[in-house]
Structure formats: C-alpha cells, structure tokens
Scaffold this motif. Structure first.
Motif, PDB file in Angstrom:
ATOM      1  N   ALA A 421      38.500  10.598 -27.905  1.00 55.51           N
ATOM      2  CA  ALA A 421      37.319  10.130 -26.269  1.00 55.51           C
ATOM      3  C   ALA A 421      37.233  10.981 -25.621  1.00 55.51           C
ATOM      4  O   ALA A 421      35.437  11.233 -25.553  1.00 55.51           O
ATOM      5  N   LEU A 422      37.910  12.114 -24.512  1.00 58.33           N
ATOM      6  CA  LEU A 422      37.175  12.952 -23.881  1.00 58.33           C
ATOM      7  C   LEU A 422      36.984  14.081 -24.291  1.00 58.33           C
ATOM      8  O   LEU A 422      37.037  14.495 -25.575  1.00 58.33           O
ATOM      9  N   LYS A 423      36.298  14.813 -23.713  1.00 55.83           N
ATOM     10  CA  LYS A 423      35.586  15.873 -24.466  1.00 55.83           C
ATOM     11  C   LYS A 423      35.373  16.870 -23.145  1.00 55.83           C
ATOM     12  O   LYS A 423      36.379  16.521 -21.876  1.00 55.83           O
ATOM     13  N   ALA A 424      34.848  18.211 -24.113  1.00 55.19           N
ATOM     14  CA  ALA A 424      35.146  18.881 -22.500  1.00 55.19           C
ATOM     15  C   ALA A 424      34.680  19.117 -21.708  1.00 55.19           C
ATOM     16  O   ALA A 424      34.731  19.557 -20.114  1.00 55.19           O
ATOM     17  N   SER A 425      32.606  17.961 -21.987  1.00 56.46           N
ATOM     18  CA  SER A 425      32.122  18.405 -20.063  1.00 56.46           C
ATOM     19  C   SER A 425      33.150  17.204 -19.495  1.00 56.46           C
ATOM     20  O   SER A 425      32.446  17.437 -17.658  1.00 56.46           O
ATOM     21  N   ASP A 426      33.984  17.131 -19.616  1.00 49.53           N
ATOM     22  CA  ASP A 426      35.015  15.912 -18.967  1.00 49.53           C
ATOM     23  C   ASP A 426      35.841  16.529 -18.065  1.00 49.53           C
ATOM     24  O   ASP A 426      36.553  16.484 -16.726  1.00 49.53           O
ATOM     25  N   VAL A 427      35.640  17.619 -18.597  1.00 47.05           N
ATOM     26  CA  VAL A 427      36.768  18.855 -17.468  1.00 47.05           C
ATOM     27  C   VAL A 427      36.024  19.155 -16.414  1.00 47.05           C
ATOM     28  O   VAL A 427      34.555  19.491 -16.159  1.00 47.05           O
ATOM     29  N   GLU A 428      36.821  18.869 -15.289  1.00 49.85           N
ATOM     30  CA  GLU A 428      35.447  18.556 -13.766  1.00 49.85           C
ATOM     31  C   GLU A 428      36.434  19.673 -12.760  1.00 49.85           C
ATOM     32  O   GLU A 428      36.121  20.912 -12.047  1.00 49.85           O
ATOM     33  N   THR A 429      37.503  19.974 -12.922  1.00 50.78           N
ATOM     34  CA  THR A 429      38.689  20.714 -11.658  1.00 50.78           C
ATOM     35  C   THR A 429      39.312  21.958 -13.201  1.00 50.78           C
ATOM     36  O   THR A 429      40.166  21.428 -13.531  1.00 50.78           O
ATOM     37  N   VAL A 430      39.274  23.099 -12.761  1.00 48.05           N
ATOM     38  CA  VAL A 430      40.443  24.295 -13.406  1.00 48.05           C
ATOM     39  C   VAL A 430      41.424  25.225 -12.661  1.00 48.05           C
ATOM     40  O   VAL A 430      40.751  25.769 -11.796  1.00 48.05           O
ATOM     41  N   ILE A 431      41.904  25.324 -12.221  1.00 46.30           N
ATOM     42  CA  ILE A 431      43.149  25.713 -11.301  1.00 46.30           C
ATOM     43  C   ILE A 431      44.351  27.209 -12.725  1.00 46.30           C
ATOM     44  O   ILE A 431      45.001  26.717 -13.183  1.00 46.30           O
ATOM     45  N   ILE A 432      44.170  28.011 -12.201  1.00 52.38           N
ATOM     46  CA  ILE A 432      44.717  29.399 -12.444  1.00 52.38           C
ATOM     47  C   ILE A 432      45.499  29.769 -11.958  1.00 52.38           C
ATOM     48  O   ILE A 432      45.013  30.631 -10.988  1.00 52.38           O
ATOM     49  N   GLY A 433      47.378  30.618 -11.679  1.00 46.15           N
ATOM     50  CA  GLY A 433      47.867  30.584 -11.271  1.00 46.15           C
ATOM     51  C   GLY A 433      47.449  30.811  -9.912  1.00 46.15           C
ATOM     52  O   GLY A 433      47.582  31.167  -8.509  1.00 46.15           O
ATOM     53  N   GLY A 434      47.349  28.771  -9.691  1.00 48.46           N
ATOM     54  CA  GLY A 434      47.320  28.634  -8.461  1.00 48.46           C
ATOM     55  C   GLY A 434      45.702  28.541  -7.392  1.00 48.46           C
ATOM     56  O   GLY A 434      45.656  28.697  -6.879  1.00 48.46           O
ATOM     57  N   ARG A 435      45.219  29.864  -8.064  1.00 47.10           N
ATOM     58  CA  ARG A 435      43.839  29.930  -8.322  1.00 47.10           C
ATOM     59  C   ARG A 435      42.421  28.777  -8.309  1.00 47.10           C
ATOM     60  O   ARG A 435      42.629  28.501  -9.264  1.00 47.10           O
ATOM     61  N   ILE A 436      41.858  28.517  -7.395  1.00 44.43           N
ATOM     62  CA  ILE A 436      41.237  27.194  -8.593  1.00 44.43           C
ATOM     63  C   ILE A 436      39.741  28.022  -8.778  1.00 44.43           C
ATOM     64  O   ILE A 436      39.034  28.989  -8.281  1.00 44.43           O
ATOM     65  N   VAL A 437      39.679  27.621 -10.172  1.00 41.58           N
ATOM     66  CA  VAL A 437      37.993  28.676 -10.895  1.00 41.58           C
ATOM     67  C   VAL A 437      37.473  27.740 -10.882  1.00 41.58           C
ATOM     68  O   VAL A 437      36.394  28.787 -10.878  1.00 41.58           O
ATOM     69  N   MET A 438      37.664  26.819 -11.378  1.00 41.38           N
ATOM     70  CA  MET A 438      36.313  26.230 -10.937  1.00 41.38           C
ATOM     71  C   MET A 438      36.316  24.081 -10.725  1.00 41.38           C
ATOM     72  O   MET A 438      37.777  23.998 -10.469  1.00 41.38           O
ATOM     73  N   ARG A 439      35.347  24.083  -9.443  1.00 43.71           N
ATOM     74  CA  ARG A 439      36.030  23.466  -9.070  1.00 43.71           C
ATOM     75  C   ARG A 439      34.925  21.977  -9.197  1.00 43.71           C
ATOM     76  O   ARG A 439      33.228  22.659  -8.005  1.00 43.71           O
ATOM     77  N   ASP A 440      34.741  20.852  -9.683  1.00 43.58           N
ATOM     78  CA  ASP A 440      34.183  19.903  -9.343  1.00 43.58           C
ATOM     79  C   ASP A 440      32.402  20.318 -10.169  1.00 43.58           C
ATOM     80  O   ASP A 440      31.258  20.193  -9.807  1.00 43.58           O
ATOM     81  N   ARG A 441      32.940  21.067 -11.417  1.00 44.72           N
ATOM     82  CA  ARG A 441      32.312  21.407 -12.709  1.00 44.72           C
ATOM     83  C   ARG A 441      31.386  22.809 -11.877  1.00 44.72           C
ATOM     84  O   ARG A 441      30.697  23.334 -12.520  1.00 44.72           O
ATOM     85  N   LYS A 442      31.926  23.306 -10.869  1.00 43.42           N
ATOM     86  CA  LYS A 442      31.430  24.501 -10.523  1.00 43.42           C
ATOM     87  C   LYS A 442      32.468  25.797 -10.434  1.00 43.42           C
ATOM     88  O   LYS A 442      32.583  25.626  -9.741  1.00 43.42           O
ATOM     89  N   LEU A 443      32.021  26.288 -11.331  1.00 42.79           N
ATOM     90  CA  LEU A 443      32.577  27.931 -11.396  1.00 42.79           C
ATOM     91  C   LEU A 443      32.672  28.575 -10.072  1.00 42.79           C
ATOM     92  O   LEU A 443      31.238  28.968  -9.696  1.00 42.79           O
ATOM     93  N   LEU A 444      34.037  29.443 -10.446  1.00 44.77           N
ATOM     94  CA  LEU A 444      33.909  30.270  -8.819  1.00 44.77           C
ATOM     95  C   LEU A 444      33.884  31.578  -9.040  1.00 44.77           C
ATOM     96  O   LEU A 444      34.072  32.485  -8.034  1.00 44.77           O
ATOM     97  N   THR A 445      34.834  31.553 -10.424  1.00 48.56           N
ATOM     98  CA  THR A 445      35.198  32.835 -10.883  1.00 48.56           C
ATOM     99  C   THR A 445      33.763  33.897 -11.020  1.00 48.56           C
ATOM    100  O   THR A 445      33.709  35.470 -11.625  1.00 48.56           O
ATOM    101  N   VAL A 446      32.913  33.560 -12.067  1.00 51.16           N
ATOM    102  CA  VAL A 446      32.007  33.791 -13.059  1.00 51.16           C
ATOM    103  C   VAL A 446      30.755  33.735 -12.370  1.00 51.16           C
ATOM    104  O   VAL A 446      30.351  32.528 -12.185  1.00 51.16           O
TER     105      VAL A 446
END
Ligand code: ZN
Length: 469
Positions: A421-446
C-alpha cells in the motif's frame, strides 16, 4: 527552629532537588531522538514498538525502545516527532548502476541484445565521462533518498567519482569499479583497470560511508584471469566483490557449453565465490548451485523489475531463502531495465512476481519482502553488523514514512502496508549515519533542481550523439 524541624526541612529540600534537578542531570545526552512513531526495528525477534523512540549519538544508534523509556533516559539537542509515522531502518538497494540515470528511457521495448549493442554501448562510448558520472550519481542520490534508500550497491565506470558524489550526498554505498574485457570509458586496458581500482580501494579504506569494491561485470564479459584478478585484489583489501551471476539463459547455456558447468559452479571452481561476494540476479541457479551459494555465504540480490522488463527469467527466491542464502533486493537499471530507482516498488513486485510465477499467493509473504529490503539486504551486502535494522550499536540509518495518507489507512498489518500500500512518495524524512538528508520531503544534501536541469541538458547531447531527435 528546633533541630528536628530543621532536619525535616533539609530533607524536604533535598527531596525537591532530587525530584526536580537530578533526573535531568542523570539523563544521558544524545544528538538526536526520533520519538513517537511506530518502530519497525527488523531486529532478530522483529520487535515492533507502537509508540517507540530511537536515540542517536554521532552516526550510531545508542538506544531503541518504548518512547517513555527512551525519553526517561535521554535528552537530545534535536528531536524529530514521528507521531503517525513508521520508523524503519533505511532501505538497501543491493544492485544498480546509478550514473545510467542519464540514459533513462533511451530506448525501451527491445531485446537486451539490441538494447546493449545498438544503443547502450555506443551511447556509453560517446558520452560517459567523469563529469557524466558525477551528474548521473547526483540525480540518482536525489531519487534514491526520496524512496527511502540509505545504502546502495553500484557497478559502473569512474567509480571514484561515484564515491565522491555519494559521500557528498551523505549516502552509504558499496561502490564497484567495473572489470570488463573491452576498453571501458575510463580504463582502456586491464593493467589500467587494475591500477585504477587498487588506488580506488586504497583511497576509501576505513571511510564510514563508502565501501569501495572491484566489480567484475560477469563471466560472459570477463576472462577467467580478469575474474581472478578482481577477486585477488578485493581480498587484499578485504573489500567485497560485486558481479552479475546467472542473469540470462544464454549465460547458462554458454557456460554449460564452454565450461561444462553452470555459472555458479564455474565461479566456485576458479575460486571467486566466498563470503565477500555479492551476486546480482542469480536467476538460473539449480539446487546444487543454491547449496554452493549458501555454503560459500555468497549474498544474492533479486531485481524483479529488471527481470520482468528484460524478460530474463524469475529467480527462485523462495527456494534460495529456504537454502539459507541471504537475498536482498535491487532496482538494477535505471536505464533499459527498470527505469527507476524506487526500491519500494521492488518490495511490492518481489512478492507479486513470486506469487504469479507459482500461481500461489503463499509463495512469499509481505514480511519476507520487507526483510529483503532491510536486514536481508544488509546480509547480502555482508554489512549486517553495521546496517539493516534499528538496534543499539548499528549505524543510524533510518527513515520516516507518513501514515497520514489516503493509501496508508486503515492499517491492520504493518508489513502488508509496507509491501502493498505505501509508496516511495510517502517517505518523508531520511537519516543516514545520524545526518538528516531529507526532512519533510525536502532534500538537504543534493541540489535537486540543478541535477534535474543537468539531466535535461544531457538528454539533448546524448540524443544528438546517437542521431536521435
Ligand atoms: Zn546490473
């Protein structure tokens, strides 16, 4: 004041001190707490906390558990509220070729042979430079982070540039420099290929995010010597070996004819198989092959979209799991054989492909395919001590998936929701090695807009180089 009264007062003051100040002082300090979500840990008992929390210090998870317990033990300079969200270990894309994002859709609905020889090899010869690889990787990083991928395994050329871009995007990568017996876009001879790869392995030794690797393309594009050279080099530096194995019927037929044995048995005979090998596809693996793969602790990666799109066959995933082989999921592609890097789609398709192939809805279940995208993917990459589950001591790679979506409610079974049921577009926030790389669907490193604009520019150049409109 009488002595007795004074001592009662003192005692009262101390009690107040304990109650108000001490618990705060005895709390341990963390850098980040993700709190209030449903934690799907993927640890060995597959613990789920309905109202959980994860505490992170540096790049490492320091505590996982019920929210009340974690909040009583930790304070953090930064907190992320995960209420009405799922919190999972980041997804692992076990096999892809990220710079090929710039060839996405170059020519589809053709045979693999036509696609390779009429389009991709000429397009690569004319267009693949270090600059191309950098922009392709940047675009791929944005796309993968958006679908909750925190670690990916790649095989391409100029892999050192892939590594630099992956690190800049804050992603974790097992990055393989391709060994192939024809002049590649980066290295024109075998000697140059070996020298480049050795330097590449040396450069990234001990890096917390990048695992450099040799990637002998396959048994049908590499001689026995090339395959063995790649394995020897990998073992000198304790690096993994990435390779395509038994990915098409022709590879099996040719191996039976030329070597008198299957691709798996041939790789075993020449000493390539071992607990450091990551084998993509493994479609044509019989019972003896599966036994060998399990004994040698080879990690395998299943790529359902790619296998369907090229019509190459269906890997016997349930039998491989039953044989004790660690098997993860990959997107492959993203050109000609997918054409995207959406790992959540692979979770869904891995289950459905196994079901329809056997005409059996019980062939594989939702929990199993979520395992393949997380902990089993980590095992397939030989990285399960580091990633794949939310556990104390592992790297803080975690994703938050929104449950406040029409397609996310109601939820009876979390694994079924994730798989179907869930889709990639439902992923909101991504943390890698303790660093937030996407917050509320806003990319912070690219810089996503820049990467998208560059991809459009490349399309014009590539189309012109092939005489396309
Ligand atoms: Zn591939």
């Amino acid at each position: 004041m009488k002595n007795k009264q004074r001592s009662w007062l003192l005692l009262g003051a101390f009690q107040l001190l304990f109650a108000v100040f001490l618990p705060a002082q005895t709390k341990q300090k963390a850098d980040l707490i993700v709190t209030g979500g449903m934690l799907v840990t993927m640890d060995s008992p597959r613990s789920i906390y309905d109202d959980g929390a994860v505490a992170v210090t540096g790049d490492t998870i320091v505590a996982v558990g019920p929210r009340a317990e974690i909040e009583a033990r930790y304070t953090a300079s930064q907190a992320i509220d995960a209420k009405n969200k799922l919190v999972l270990p980041g997804f692992i894309n076990g096999h892809t070729h990220v710079p090929m994002t710039l060839f996405r859709g170059i020519h589809d609905d053709v045979t693999l042979n036509d696609w390779l020889y009429k389009y991709i090899f000429p397009a690569e010869a004319k267009n693949v430079t270090e600059e191309f690889v950098r922009w392709g990787t940047r675009l791929a990083a944005a796309e993968q982070i958006r679908s909750g991928v925190t670690t990916f395994a790649d095989m391409y050329y100029f892999e050192d540039a892939v590594a630099e871009e992956t690190k800049a995007a804050g992603m974790r990568g097992v990055l393989g420099e391709t060994f192939i017996d024809f002049p590649a876009p980066d290295n024109k001879t075998n000697a140059a290929m070996l020298a480049y790869t050795e330097k590449f392995l040396q450069k990234w030794q001990g890096d917390p995010l990048i695992h450099a690797a040799p990637a002998p393309h396959s048994i049908y594009t590499c001689s026995q010597k090339t395959l063995q050279d790649a394995a020897t080099l990998a073992r000198k530096y304790h690096a993994p070996i990435l390779i395509h194995v038994a990915e098409m019927k022709k590879e099996l037929d040719d191996s039976l004819k030329q070597n008198g044995m299957s691709p798996v048995q041939y790789l075993e005979k020449i000493g390539v198989l071992g607990p450091d090998v990551v084998a993509a596809h493994c479609i044509f693996v019989d019972e003896a092959d599966r036994k060998t793969l399990a004994q040698r602790q080879v990690g395998c990666v299943h790529n359902p979209s790619s296998n369907m799109m090229i019509a190459s066959g269906v890997a016997p995933v349930p039998e491989m799991r039953a044989a004790g082989i660690a098997i993860g999921l990959g997107t492959d592609g993203p050109a000609g054989s997918n054409n995207d890097l959406d790992l959540m789609e692979e979770i869904d398709l891995a289950a459905k492909l196994a079901k329809i192939t056997r005409m059996d809805p019980l062939a594989i279940n939702a929990k199993a395919v979520v395992e393949m995208a997380t902990i089993d993917g980590a095992k397939a990459l030989h990285m399960d001590k580091e990633i794949g589950s939310l556990e104390k001591g592992k790297k803080a790679d975690l994703i938050l998936i929104s449950l406040d979506e029409p397609n996310a409610v109601p939820m009876y079974d979390v694994y079924a929701q994730l798989a179907y049921a869930l889709k990639a577009s439902d992923v909101e926030t991504v943390i890698i090695g303790g660093r937030i790389v996407m917050r509320d669907r806003k990319l912070l490193t690219v810089n996503e807009q820049e990467a998208i604009a560059k991809a459009r520019e490349y399309k014009k150049k590539i189309a012109a180089s092939l005489g396309m409109q």
